[in-house]
Design a protein around this motif. Structure first.
Motif, short mmCIF file in Angstrom:
data_model
loop_
_atom_site.label_atom_id
_atom_site.label_comp_id
_atom_site.label_asym_id
_atom_site.label_seq_id
_atom_site.Cartn_x
_atom_site.Cartn_y
_atom_site.Cartn_z
N SER A 95 -40.98 -61.85 17.90
CA SER A 95 -40.25 -62.86 17.12
C SER A 95 -39.32 -62.22 16.10
O SER A 95 -38.15 -62.56 16.01
CB SER A 95 -41.20 -63.81 16.42
OG SER A 95 -41.87 -64.62 17.33
N ALA A 96 -39.86 -61.31 15.32
CA ALA A 96 -39.08 -60.69 14.23
C ALA A 96 -37.87 -59.93 14.74
O ALA A 96 -36.84 -59.88 14.09
CB ALA A 96 -39.99 -59.76 13.42
N ASN A 97 -38.00 -59.35 15.94
CA ASN A 97 -36.92 -58.53 16.49
C ASN A 97 -36.16 -59.22 17.62
O ASN A 97 -35.28 -58.61 18.22
CB ASN A 97 -37.49 -57.20 16.98
CG ASN A 97 -38.05 -56.38 15.84
OD1 ASN A 97 -37.31 -55.81 15.07
ND2 ASN A 97 -39.37 -56.38 15.71
N LYS A 98 -36.54 -60.47 17.91
CA LYS A 98 -35.91 -61.26 18.97
C LYS A 98 -35.87 -60.49 20.29
O LYS A 98 -34.83 -60.34 20.94
CB LYS A 98 -34.52 -61.73 18.56
CG LYS A 98 -34.56 -62.67 17.36
CD LYS A 98 -33.25 -63.36 17.17
CE LYS A 98 -33.30 -64.31 16.00
NZ LYS A 98 -34.04 -65.51 16.23
N LEU A 99 -37.05 -60.00 20.69
CA LEU A 99 -37.18 -59.20 21.90
C LEU A 99 -37.80 -60.00 23.03
O LEU A 99 -38.84 -60.63 22.86
CB LEU A 99 -38.07 -57.98 21.62
CG LEU A 99 -37.55 -56.99 20.60
CD1 LEU A 99 -38.61 -55.92 20.33
CD2 LEU A 99 -36.26 -56.35 21.08
N ILE A 113 -45.75 -52.79 29.27
CA ILE A 113 -44.64 -53.59 28.76
C ILE A 113 -45.10 -55.05 28.76
O ILE A 113 -45.83 -55.48 29.64
CB ILE A 113 -43.36 -53.38 29.60
CG1 ILE A 113 -42.15 -53.98 28.91
CG2 ILE A 113 -43.53 -53.87 31.01
CD1 ILE A 113 -40.82 -53.51 29.51
N ILE A 114 -44.68 -55.78 27.74
CA ILE A 114 -45.01 -57.20 27.64
C ILE A 114 -43.70 -57.97 27.67
O ILE A 114 -42.80 -57.72 26.87
CB ILE A 114 -45.79 -57.51 26.35
CG1 ILE A 114 -47.12 -56.76 26.35
CG2 ILE A 114 -46.01 -59.02 26.20
CD1 ILE A 114 -47.87 -56.84 25.03
N SER A 115 -43.59 -58.92 28.59
CA SER A 115 -42.40 -59.75 28.70
C SER A 115 -42.70 -61.15 28.17
O SER A 115 -43.86 -61.50 27.93
CB SER A 115 -41.97 -59.84 30.16
OG SER A 115 -42.92 -60.60 30.90
N GLN A 116 -41.65 -61.94 28.03
CA GLN A 116 -41.85 -63.34 27.65
C GLN A 116 -42.75 -64.03 28.66
O GLN A 116 -43.57 -64.87 28.30
CB GLN A 116 -40.51 -64.09 27.61
CG GLN A 116 -39.69 -63.81 26.42
CD GLN A 116 -38.44 -64.67 26.37
OE1 GLN A 116 -38.05 -65.03 25.29
NE2 GLN A 116 -37.81 -65.00 27.47
N GLY A 117 -42.63 -63.67 29.93
CA GLY A 117 -43.49 -64.25 30.96
C GLY A 117 -44.95 -63.94 30.74
O GLY A 117 -45.82 -64.79 30.94
N ASP A 118 -45.24 -62.71 30.32
CA ASP A 118 -46.63 -62.34 30.01
C ASP A 118 -47.15 -63.17 28.85
O ASP A 118 -48.30 -63.64 28.87
CB ASP A 118 -46.72 -60.85 29.65
CG ASP A 118 -46.38 -59.94 30.82
OD1 ASP A 118 -46.74 -60.26 31.96
OD2 ASP A 118 -45.72 -58.91 30.56
N VAL A 119 -46.31 -63.37 27.84
CA VAL A 119 -46.70 -64.19 26.69
C VAL A 119 -47.00 -65.61 27.17
O VAL A 119 -48.03 -66.20 26.81
CB VAL A 119 -45.61 -64.18 25.60
CG1 VAL A 119 -45.88 -65.23 24.53
CG2 VAL A 119 -45.50 -62.79 24.97
N GLY A 129 -45.03 -70.89 22.95
CA GLY A 129 -43.84 -71.70 22.82
C GLY A 129 -43.06 -71.39 21.55
O GLY A 129 -41.84 -71.27 21.57
N ALA A 130 -43.77 -71.22 20.46
CA ALA A 130 -43.11 -70.91 19.18
C ALA A 130 -42.43 -69.55 19.24
O ALA A 130 -41.31 -69.38 18.76
CB ALA A 130 -44.12 -70.95 18.05
N THR A 131 -43.09 -68.59 19.87
CA THR A 131 -42.51 -67.24 19.97
C THR A 131 -41.27 -67.25 20.85
O THR A 131 -40.23 -66.72 20.46
CB THR A 131 -43.56 -66.25 20.53
OG1 THR A 131 -44.68 -66.22 19.63
CG2 THR A 131 -42.98 -64.86 20.67
N VAL A 132 -41.37 -67.84 22.02
CA VAL A 132 -40.23 -67.89 22.93
C VAL A 132 -39.07 -68.64 22.31
O VAL A 132 -37.90 -68.24 22.42
CB VAL A 132 -40.64 -68.46 24.30
CG1 VAL A 132 -39.43 -68.71 25.19
CG2 VAL A 132 -41.63 -67.54 25.00
N ALA A 133 -39.35 -69.74 21.62
CA ALA A 133 -38.28 -70.52 20.96
C ALA A 133 -37.59 -69.67 19.90
O ALA A 133 -36.35 -69.67 19.81
CB ALA A 133 -38.85 -71.77 20.34
N HIS A 134 -38.35 -68.91 19.12
CA HIS A 134 -37.75 -68.08 18.08
C HIS A 134 -36.93 -66.96 18.67
O HIS A 134 -35.83 -66.66 18.17
CB HIS A 134 -38.84 -67.53 17.16
CG HIS A 134 -38.27 -66.90 15.93
ND1 HIS A 134 -38.07 -65.56 15.83
CD2 HIS A 134 -37.83 -67.45 14.77
CE1 HIS A 134 -37.53 -65.29 14.65
NE2 HIS A 134 -37.38 -66.42 13.99
#
Length: 137
Positions: A95-99, A113-119, A129-134
């Motif tokens: 979130s902090a680094n928009k990665l 490696i961790i992707s948005q899909g893994d999250v 949801g909050a992380t992906v939105a940010h």
């Protein structure tokens, strides 16, 4: 406690810092990925290379992808988490680094490696949801 190691994709392929961007693009195509960690000796991570980096930092600047090295284009500084870090640290770093992708290390070595899909797959929906939105803002 859920850790980075619990949700990461293990042993991701990396591209050597001295390999060309053509090599990187071929590896991305073969692996069906849009990013590769850039590694030096002994899988020490030195940066991250995305398909967008190849386009924007090489092709759009009239660079030659057959001679430009992955290490010359890799995104540095590198943001990563340790394998035993709590998943809350993973979400904070993304979130902090928009990665969209976060490297997981053990000491200096790449282990995952961790992707948005893994999250999305492994983290409770409200947190994911909050992380992906940010990240996508």
């Amino acid at each position: 406690m859920t850790t980075a190691q619990d949700i990461m994709t293990s042993a991701p392929q990396c591209i050597g810092e001295n390999q060309t961007l053509v090599d990187a693009a071929k590896a991305m195509d073969l692996l069906s990925v849009g990013a590769l960690p850039v590694c030096g000796e002994g899988r020490t991570v030195i940066g991250m290379l995305t398909d967008r980096d190849i386009v924007v930092r090489c092709l759009a600047q009239n660079g030659d992808p057959s001679t430009m090295r992955a290490g010359d284009v890799a995104q540095i500084p590198l943001v990563s988490v340790e394998a035993d870090d709590d998943v809350s640290e993973v979400l904070r770093a993304m979130s902090a680094n928009k990665l969209r992708r976060l490297l997981v290390t053990s000491g200096q070595n790449l282990v995952g490696i961790i992707s948005q899909g893994d999250v999305a797959r492994w983290v409770p929906p409200e947190d994911a949801g909050a992380t992906v939105a940010h990240i996508s803002e």
